[in-house]
Design an enzyme around this catalytic site. Structure first.
Site, PDB file in Angstrom:
ATOM      1  N   SER A 130       0.866  -3.608  -3.262  1.00 28.36           N
ATOM      2  CA  SER A 130      -0.099  -3.475  -4.355  1.00 28.36           C
ATOM      3  C   SER A 130      -0.473  -2.029  -4.664  1.00 28.36           C
ATOM      4  O   SER A 130      -1.188  -1.780  -5.642  1.00 28.36           O
ATOM      5  CB  SER A 130      -1.372  -4.256  -4.011  1.00 28.36           C
ATOM      6  OG  SER A 130      -1.950  -3.785  -2.806  1.00 28.36           O
ATOM      7  N   TYR A 131      -0.006  -1.074  -3.881  1.00 35.66           N
ATOM      8  CA  TYR A 131      -0.365   0.319  -4.141  1.00 35.66           C
ATOM      9  C   TYR A 131       0.342   0.808  -5.399  1.00 35.66           C
ATOM     10  O   TYR A 131       1.565   0.936  -5.441  1.00 35.66           O
ATOM     11  CB  TYR A 131       0.003   1.215  -2.957  1.00 35.66           C
ATOM     12  CG  TYR A 131      -0.838   1.025  -1.714  1.00 35.66           C
ATOM     13  CD1 TYR A 131      -2.006   0.268  -1.728  1.00 35.66           C
ATOM     14  CD2 TYR A 131      -0.460   1.611  -0.504  1.00 35.66           C
ATOM     15  CE1 TYR A 131      -2.767   0.101  -0.580  1.00 35.66           C
ATOM     16  CE2 TYR A 131      -1.224   1.456   0.648  1.00 35.66           C
ATOM     17  CZ  TYR A 131      -2.374   0.688   0.596  1.00 35.66           C
ATOM     18  OH  TYR A 131      -3.120   0.528   1.741  1.00 35.66           O
TER      19      TYR A 131
END
Length: 297
Positions: free
Chosen positions: A59-60
């Site tokens: 998700s970064y």
């Protein structure tokens, strides 16, 4: 032990026997705001200093952190110098099954991370947060065990799970004969010492490594946010005033943090160095995760 000329301390990762550096490189800034060029410089500097574990998440920056790491390790031929950790849980799409810890999502997310990282294995795969309120832990552990059996994942970790949930997971692993968590990753710094109450002694008792995040308290312990000065324009708190970073920055924390430079100066350290070293040498801590935005940091 030494990493290209510099002495580096290595510690055993829980019960695994794997040796990891006592600092872990966090890559949440890679892709935004840190450019790919600077991200490569940071990763090479970390390797040259002996750091051998990189921490990222699917998700970064919408997967861009994983892509940058993957290109770096592939093009420089240094994949086997790094113990690579990534995570699954947060939404990576708009569909109802593009998040969480169901078998459906975990298996798909792992394949996507492997593709972005350009590797055949994830050395440490975290459940980024707990989903126990909606998904039984045996569903998640069953999916993770499938990945371990396929050789796509070597070790399992959990992030920011309360001690009772980690204990439940260990019991389920024993009862079902499935893969076991060997790492917990928690927030820990001079301003937030909650993990000392349960999680640290729990991990010590049951042989889990602890990689801790936010060692400089979102920049408060580095003097990033002076009292009454507001958020610096290039800070993550300024970019998202309602986000997790901004919410953790409060006046009481800043007042306490204002005393850190004086303590650090007594040892010839910067406030950030002092804060990171304090975490690194606490009982039960394997390594703090440091997430520089620039090469200078």
């Amino acid at each position: 032990m030494e990493g290209r000329g510099r002495k580096v301390e290595y510690r055993t990762m829980g019960r695994t026997g794997v040796q990891v550096s006592s600092l872990c490189l966090g890559t949440g800034n890679f892709g935004n705001p840190t450019s790919e060029e600077v991200s490569w410089q940071i990763m090479q500097a970390a390797l040259d200093a002996g750091i051998n574990i990189f921490d990222t998440a699917n998700s970064y920056n919408s997967g861009e952190s994983e892509r940058i790491i993957g290109r770096f390790l592939k093009e420089t031929g240094q994949r086997d110098r790094v113990l690579l950790a990534t995570k699954v849980y947060y939404a990576v799409g708009e569909g109802p099954n593009d998040q969480g810890l169901s078998r459906y999502h975990v298996l798909r997310a792992c394949e996507d991370s492997l593709r972005r990282l350009q590797t055949d294995r994830i050395d440490l795969y975290y459940t980024h947060r707990s989903a126990s309120a909606t998904i039984p832990v045996d569903e998640t552990l069953g999916a993770l065990t499938h990945l371990v059996q396929q050789g796509k994942v070597l070790y399992l970790g959990c992030s920011t799970h309360p001690a009772w949930e980690i204990m439940e997971a260990l019991m389920v692993s024993d009862r079902m004969g499935v893969a076991r968590y060997v790492v917990e990753s928690s927030p820990y710094n001079l301003l937030d010492r909650r993990v000392e109450n349960e999680r640290v002694p729990f991990c010590q008792k049951y042989g889990l490594a602890m990689f801790t995040w936010s060692p400089i308290a979102m920049g408060m312990l580095a003097g990033r946010y002076p009292l009454d000065a507001g958020f610096p324009g290039d800070s993550r708190a300024a970019a998202n005033p309602q986000g997790i970073y901004a919410r953790r920055i409060n006046r009481r924390g800043l007042e306490v943090a204002s005393r850190v430079p004086g303590m650090a100066a007594q040892f010839g350290l910067t406030p950030a160095q002092f804060a990171v070293l304090w975490v690194k040498d606490q009982p039960g801590i394997t390594a703090p995760i440091i997430g520089p935005r620039t090469l200078e940091q």
